[in-house]
Design a protein around this motif. Structure first.
Motif, short mmCIF file in Angstrom:
data_model
loop_
_atom_site.label_atom_id
_atom_site.label_comp_id
_atom_site.label_asym_id
_atom_site.label_seq_id
_atom_site.Cartn_x
_atom_site.Cartn_y
_atom_site.Cartn_z
N GLN A 152 0.67 -1.32 -0.23
CA GLN A 152 0.11 0.03 -0.07
C GLN A 152 0.95 1.22 -0.03
O GLN A 152 2.05 1.39 0.31
N ALA A 153 0.33 2.41 -0.39
CA ALA A 153 1.01 3.71 -0.25
C ALA A 153 0.39 4.00 1.13
O ALA A 153 -0.91 4.32 1.50
N ALA A 154 1.24 4.06 2.23
CA ALA A 154 0.71 3.92 3.79
C ALA A 154 0.56 5.06 4.44
O ALA A 154 1.09 5.48 5.41
N TYR A 155 -0.12 6.24 3.82
CA TYR A 155 -0.38 7.50 4.34
C TYR A 155 -1.28 7.31 5.51
O TYR A 155 -2.58 6.48 5.37
N TRP A 156 -1.07 7.93 6.70
CA TRP A 156 -1.53 7.50 8.00
C TRP A 156 -3.17 7.84 7.83
O TRP A 156 -3.80 6.98 8.59
N LYS A 157 -3.57 8.76 7.13
CA LYS A 157 -5.13 8.86 7.30
C LYS A 157 -5.55 8.17 6.22
O LYS A 157 -7.02 7.87 6.57
N LEU A 158 -5.24 7.10 5.71
CA LEU A 158 -5.78 6.05 4.68
C LEU A 158 -5.92 4.79 5.60
O LEU A 158 -6.52 3.76 5.04
N MET A 159 -5.29 4.74 6.78
CA MET A 159 -5.64 3.63 7.72
C MET A 159 -6.86 3.74 8.67
O MET A 159 -7.53 4.74 8.37
N ASP A 241 -7.42 -5.53 7.29
CA ASP A 241 -6.08 -5.03 7.54
C ASP A 241 -6.09 -3.51 7.78
O ASP A 241 -6.55 -2.85 7.01
N PRO A 242 -5.75 -2.99 8.84
CA PRO A 242 -5.85 -1.54 9.10
C PRO A 242 -4.93 -0.53 8.53
O PRO A 242 -5.14 0.41 8.22
N TRP A 243 -3.87 -1.44 7.98
CA TRP A 243 -2.74 -0.44 7.31
C TRP A 243 -3.12 -0.45 5.74
O TRP A 243 -3.05 0.47 4.99
N ALA A 244 -3.06 -1.68 5.17
CA ALA A 244 -3.32 -1.84 3.56
C ALA A 244 -4.76 -1.63 3.40
O ALA A 244 -5.29 -2.90 2.95
N THR A 245 -5.55 -0.58 3.57
CA THR A 245 -6.74 -0.67 3.24
C THR A 245 -6.97 -0.46 1.54
O THR A 245 -6.06 -0.17 1.06
N PRO A 246 -8.27 -0.68 1.42
CA PRO A 246 -8.54 -0.46 -0.17
C PRO A 246 -8.03 0.77 -0.73
O PRO A 246 -7.52 0.69 -1.98
N ALA A 247 -8.36 1.82 -0.14
CA ALA A 247 -7.90 3.30 -0.71
C ALA A 247 -6.04 3.14 -0.58
O ALA A 247 -5.72 3.73 -1.71
N ALA A 248 -5.66 2.79 0.15
CA ALA A 248 -3.95 2.72 0.38
C ALA A 248 -3.53 1.90 -0.65
O ALA A 248 -2.61 2.24 -1.32
N VAL A 249 -4.00 0.66 -0.92
CA VAL A 249 -3.70 -0.21 -2.09
C VAL A 249 -3.97 0.35 -3.29
O VAL A 249 -3.15 0.30 -4.33
N ALA A 250 -5.22 1.24 -3.64
CA ALA A 250 -5.69 1.73 -4.72
C ALA A 250 -4.29 2.84 -5.15
O ALA A 250 -3.91 2.93 -6.32
N LEU A 251 -4.08 3.73 -4.26
CA LEU A 251 -3.07 4.58 -4.34
C LEU A 251 -1.64 4.02 -4.72
O LEU A 251 -1.18 4.75 -5.77
N LEU A 252 -1.16 3.14 -4.22
CA LEU A 252 -0.15 2.48 -4.62
C LEU A 252 -0.09 2.12 -6.03
O LEU A 252 0.79 2.39 -6.82
N CYS A 253 -1.26 1.11 -6.31
CA CYS A 253 -1.43 0.79 -7.60
C CYS A 253 -1.50 1.74 -8.81
O CYS A 253 -1.15 1.51 -9.97
#
Length: 301
Positions: A152-159, A241-253
């Motif tokens: 994920q792109a692990a920006y804290w607010k996306l957790m 998964d509290p870290w690699a949320t759908p929004a965080a995974v989508a941002l990395l992808c």
């Protein structure tokens, strides 16, 4: 994994030289039958390669030559010369960053696999940071297909809450001050293993940025190398998964703009378990579910 299952593969501890010659501790898993694929397993932050040995052996049973390895400063690669060298008491003064992990260590591991298994498809498995690193590699075009797990792109607010607030508090009020004071990030502060100072501080800076590593102007190749990857990409996201949320995974992808990554969100109920989280994929209880599906996708021509 049972002892009988592990006996189905050959295992050998080896050294893989990084781009700058630093020796990376690695383990090679080989099938007893013909080799049809090559798979490089790339670890999460502060996670030693031993976490992945069950899944690596499983892939080897299915015809893959598999390598797991430790980034510099982690696990066996905390040693400075050869396997068996006494570990330093701490990582004070040890020079390494997350960018070094990608550009020196992961890049070299991809090249090592490509050179050793020239006639096999080279596939890439990335867990958390291991998936992030693919987009930073100058040689990622050598990879045929990549499977991300909890990357994920692990920006804290996306957790998810309250985890996002715990992470913000830990990084800003404990982790960063402690790391600057001690000269390294100690495992006892709440991370998996001791981390080199700049690894931790660079990661902490990324976590505070809305686009994570994409907002780091000092990061060489953060745009062009992501765009250079043209292979297949599937990213697994776990609903608990509290870290690699759908929004965080989508941002990395979204950084892989030359392709259309496939993102699959899986709930624990989907595979008959109570939890998966950020690390649960690697439990052997998923051998006939998550592992089977992952191998079926990863081990294709």
């Amino acid at each position: 994994m049972t002892d009988a299952a592990q006996d189905d593969v050959f295992r050998d501890d080896i050294l893989v030289p990084a781009v700058d010659g630093y020796p990376l501790a690695a383990t090679l898993f080989l099938p007893r039958g013909p080799k049809r694929y090559a798979v490089l397993i790339n670890s999460a932050t502060a996670t030693p390669r031993k976490i992945y040995r069950g899944f690596a052996a499983y892939l080897a049973q299915h015809g893959a030559a598999v390598v797991t390895y430790d980034y510099r400063g982690i696990g066996g690669s905390r040693q400075k010369d050869v396997v068996g060298f006494n570990r330093p008491k701490s990582l004070v003064g040890f020079r390494a960053s997350m960018a070094d992990w990608a550009m020196l260590d992961v890049t070299a591991a991809v090249s090592w696999m490509r050179q050793r298994y020239q006639h096999l498809p080279l596939n890439y498995f990335g867990h958390s940071f291991g998936g992030q690193a693919l987009g930073l590699l100058t040689n990622n075009a050598e990879v045929s297909r990549a499977l991300f797990v909890a990357s994920q792109a692990a920006y804290w607010k996306l957790m998810t809450a309250p985890e996002r607030y715990r992470v913000w508090t830990y990084l800003n009020l404990i982790g960063v001050p402690l790391t600057n004071t001690l000269g390294y990030a100690p495992a006892w502060s709440g991370i998996g293993e001791d981390l080199p100072k700049e690894v931790f501080l660079q990661w902490a800076r990324w976590v505070m940025k809305p686009r994570y590593l994409f907002d780091d102007a000092s990061l060489v190749g953060r745009v062009t190398n992501f765009s250079n990857y043209t292979g297949k990409l599937r990213a697994l996201c776990f609903a608990d998964d509290p870290w690699a949320t759908p929004a965080a995974v989508a941002l990395l992808c979204s950084g892989f703009d030359a392709i259309r990554p496939e993102i699959l969100t899986i709930a624990p109920d989907d595979v008959g378990v109570k939890k998966i989280g950020h690390f649960g994929f690697f439990r052997s209880e998923h051998r006939d579910t998550l592992w089977q599906d992952a191998a079926a996708w990863l081990l294709r021509e």
